[in-house]
Design an enzyme around this catalytic site. Structure first.
Site, short mmCIF file in Angstrom:
data_model
loop_
_atom_site.label_atom_id
_atom_site.label_comp_id
_atom_site.label_asym_id
_atom_site.label_seq_id
_atom_site.Cartn_x
_atom_site.Cartn_y
_atom_site.Cartn_z
N CYS A 278 5.59 -2.37 -6.95
CA CYS A 278 6.37 -1.15 -6.81
C CYS A 278 7.70 -1.17 -7.58
O CYS A 278 7.87 -0.43 -8.54
CB CYS A 278 6.64 -0.99 -5.32
SG CYS A 278 6.46 0.66 -4.76
N1 LIG Z 1 2.68 -2.15 -1.97
C1 LIG Z 1 3.82 -1.55 -1.75
O1 LIG Z 1 4.77 -2.13 -1.20
C2 LIG Z 1 4.05 -0.10 -2.14
C3 LIG Z 1 5.16 0.57 -1.59
C4 LIG Z 1 5.37 1.91 -1.93
C5 LIG Z 1 4.50 2.53 -2.81
N2 LIG Z 1 3.44 1.83 -3.35
C6 LIG Z 1 2.55 2.58 -4.24
O2 LIG Z 1 1.39 2.92 -3.49
C7 LIG Z 1 0.24 2.91 -4.34
C8 LIG Z 1 -0.80 1.98 -3.78
O3 LIG Z 1 -0.30 0.66 -3.78
P1 LIG Z 1 -0.90 -0.50 -2.89
O4 LIG Z 1 0.09 -1.62 -2.92
O5 LIG Z 1 -1.36 0.02 -1.57
O6 LIG Z 1 -2.19 -0.88 -3.78
P2 LIG Z 1 -3.35 -1.90 -3.37
O7 LIG Z 1 -3.82 -2.50 -4.63
O8 LIG Z 1 -2.89 -2.77 -2.24
O9 LIG Z 1 -4.49 -0.96 -2.78
C9 LIG Z 1 -5.15 0.01 -3.50
C10 LIG Z 1 -6.54 0.15 -2.93
O10 LIG Z 1 -7.15 1.27 -3.60
C11 LIG Z 1 -8.53 0.98 -3.81
N3 LIG Z 1 -9.01 1.87 -4.86
C12 LIG Z 1 -8.71 1.86 -6.18
N4 LIG Z 1 -9.32 2.92 -6.79
C13 LIG Z 1 -9.99 3.60 -5.84
C14 LIG Z 1 -10.80 4.76 -5.84
N5 LIG Z 1 -11.01 5.46 -6.96
N6 LIG Z 1 -11.37 5.16 -4.69
C15 LIG Z 1 -11.16 4.45 -3.55
N7 LIG Z 1 -10.40 3.35 -3.48
C16 LIG Z 1 -9.82 2.93 -4.62
C17 LIG Z 1 -8.53 -0.51 -4.15
O11 LIG Z 1 -9.80 -1.08 -3.91
C18 LIG Z 1 -7.45 -1.04 -3.18
O12 LIG Z 1 -8.00 -1.47 -1.94
C19 LIG Z 1 0.75 2.51 -5.72
O13 LIG Z 1 1.05 3.69 -6.44
C20 LIG Z 1 2.03 1.78 -5.41
O14 LIG Z 1 2.95 1.82 -6.49
C21 LIG Z 1 3.20 0.54 -3.01
#
Ligand SMILES: NC(=O)c1ccc[n+]([C@@H]2O[C@H](COP(=O)([O-])OP(=O)(O)OC[C@H]3O[C@@H](n4cnc5c(N)ncnc54)[C@H](O)[C@@H]3O)[C@@H](O)[C@H]2O)c1
Length: 456
Positions: A278
């Site tokens: 992030c």
């Molecule tokens: N991790 C953090 O601390 C955090 C905090 C705020 C915002 N974000 C944002 O949130 C978003 C998600 O981040 P995250 O850390 O949860 O990612 P992550 O990698 O932990 O999880 C993403 C999930 O999406 C699934 N996925 C991917 N493509 C898919 C599709 N087409 N259909 C269904 N499932 C699908 C993957 O298998 C995975 O389980 C990003 O944009 C990130 O920048 C993350």
């Protein structure tokens, strides 16, 4: 009642009665806690994820994310109102679809929107009138309207009338025990009043408060501004650390004292660089979009490169400290750390999470090995480094035990990520030399014998 109003009214009523069915696309660090929060607040919730292992573990009630309460998922699944699936057909049943898929960077460090586009395409195949789609992934301002909306509208349904479309940035802070998904206010933005009203109603129903803004692009910008603010301040405090050190002033003491000012100052602390999916990524999205719009973000870009440089600066500093202690001059070229064994404590990108994405600890490990050191790590969250990370050559390495005998084997032990679990007192007693990038020994009141602690 006309057609548009009837869709709006009926979804509004479903939300108010908590009868709306929620689907969350992407059950990662953001999507899973969000799905559980919707379930906790009374909504029937289905998570859709492409990863079969994750789906199976969730449906078996596994803990999946270490900082969630151990039985939280199991209780939700047992209720019959929470489930995970790989089958995107479940999206047709949902009234509200939340997109929480990754938004990483390409090799050129530009936004990689493939996951968002793919998720939107999948949703488009199942989209029906009356649904609301909310993008939660961190994206550049304009992405919901110019990238997601056309994909969803390709089948002929129109956003704002046939279906509703909004953006709400995720502020999830993994491992934070003071704030969770429910207690963090949610910014919500949409380009039409009906979508804005519905997204506000929904988040008011599941989190402590919703903060409406005038457009999807504004809500998208909020997220990037929050993370760019942190990026710049982290770069600033690391620069201050180096400058103050040259003056024999302890930056940690300065920050603690400055933080007593009740206005106009917010403490940031030095560290080994920035990591995670992030904070290092959002400023790149902002910079890319600013350039695309004919503007520029030179300060943010400088902060990004300063932060990226921290791990190699630390590696060079460790090499210099070890050379000085061995009574030798630091070799200008070659591998000055040859024959030196170093233990890195904490390989995750932040304390108490099992996530190594863009972790500065991994960059540092790689840098130290390039300088010739033999590097091991200790991390309670990573008994073994998994396949498929950013450093494939590190896959399969195992966490070394934190015992008195083992600690004695290293020329230096470096605290990179200050997880709560390790016994830092033992490290203070047994390690020949301690590099502390987190000020953990002082914070815990642990004394390391004179000359054996290097704060960096
Ligand atoms: N991790 C953090 O601390 C955090 C905090 C705020 C915002 N974000 C944002 O949130 C978003 C998600 O981040 P995250 O850390 O949860 O990612 P992550 O990698 O932990 O999880 C993403 C999930 O999406 C699934 N996925 C991917 N493509 C898919 C599709 N087409 N259909 C269904 N499932 C699908 C993957 O298998 C995975 O389980 C990003 O944009 C990130 O920048 C993350």
């Amino acid at each position: 009642m006309n057609y548009e109003t009837s869709h709006h009214q009926s979804l509004k009523q479903l939300i108010a009665a908590r009868d709306a069915r929620v689907a969350v696309v992407g059950l990662g660090y953001v999507g899973l806690p969000l799905a559980l929060t919707a379930y906790d607040e009374g909504f029937d919730t289905t998570g859709v994820d492409l990863n079969p292992d994750r789906v199976a573990r969730i449906n078996q009630g596994g803990q999946v994310i270490s900082y969630l309460a151990p039985d939280r998922i199991a209780h939700a699944v047992e209720s019959g109102r929470f489930r995970a699936t790989q089958d995107a057909a479940a999206l047709a049943e949902a009234d509200i679809i939340l997109i929480c898929v990754p938004t990483p960077l390409t090799d050129a460090q530009d936004p990689d929107m493939r996951f968002v586009a793919a998720a939107a395409q999948t949703i488009a195949q199942h989209l029906r009138p009356g649904q609301m789609v909310v993008l939660e992934s961190s994206v550049w301002p304009g992405a919901t309207t110019t990238l997601v909306q056309p994909i969803l509208e390709a089948g002929g349904l129109r956003a704002g009338s046939d279906f509703f479309l909004a953006f709400s940035p995720e502020r999830e802070d993994p491992g934070n025990d003071k704030f969770d998904t429910h207690s963090i206010p949610k910014v919500v933005g949409a380009d039409d009043p009906q979508s804005r009203q519905l997204v506000e109603d929904f988040y008011r129903a599941i989190v402590t408060s919703a903060v409406p803004v005038s457009s999807a692009a504004t809500a998208e910008a909020v997220k990037l501004v929050e993370n760019s603010f942190r990026t710049v301040n982290i770069a600033l405090v690391n620069e201050l650390k180096t400058a103050l050190e040259a003056m024999d002033v302890d930056v940690w003491e300065v920050i603690e004292a400055a933080a007593t000012k009740p206005f106009g100052f917010m403490p940031f602390y030095p560290g080994p660089g920035i990591g995670g999916a992030c904070i290092p990524v959002s400023p790149a999205y902002l910079a890319w979009r600013a350039a695309d719009a004919g503007s520029d973000t030179p300060l943010i870009n400088l902060a990004r490169s300063s932060n990226d440089a921290v791990p190699s600066m630390l590696a060079a500093r460790m090499a210099a400290e070890l050379a000085a202690r061995n009574g030798s001059a630091l070799a200008e070229t070659g591998q000055p750390l040859t024959g030196q064994r170093i233990l890195l404590m904490g390989i995750a990108y932040k304390r108490d999470v099992e996530d190594t994405r863009r972790s500065p600890a991994l960059v540092l490990l790689d840098e130290l090995e390039k300088l010739g050191a033999e590097v091991d790590y200790h991390d309670p969250y990573f008994p073994r480094l998994p396949e498929g990370g950013e450093y494939p050559q590190l896959a399969g390495r195992t966490s070394q035990p934190l015992t008195a005998d083992n600690l004695k084997r290293y020329a230096a032990v470096a605290v990179i990520t200050d997880h709560s679990a390790p016994d830092y007192g033992l490290v203070a007693r047994e390690a020949a030399l301690v590099f502390d990038t987190r000020n953990v020994f002082e914070k815990q009141g642990i004394r390391v014998a004179d000359g054996r602690l290097v704060k960096m």
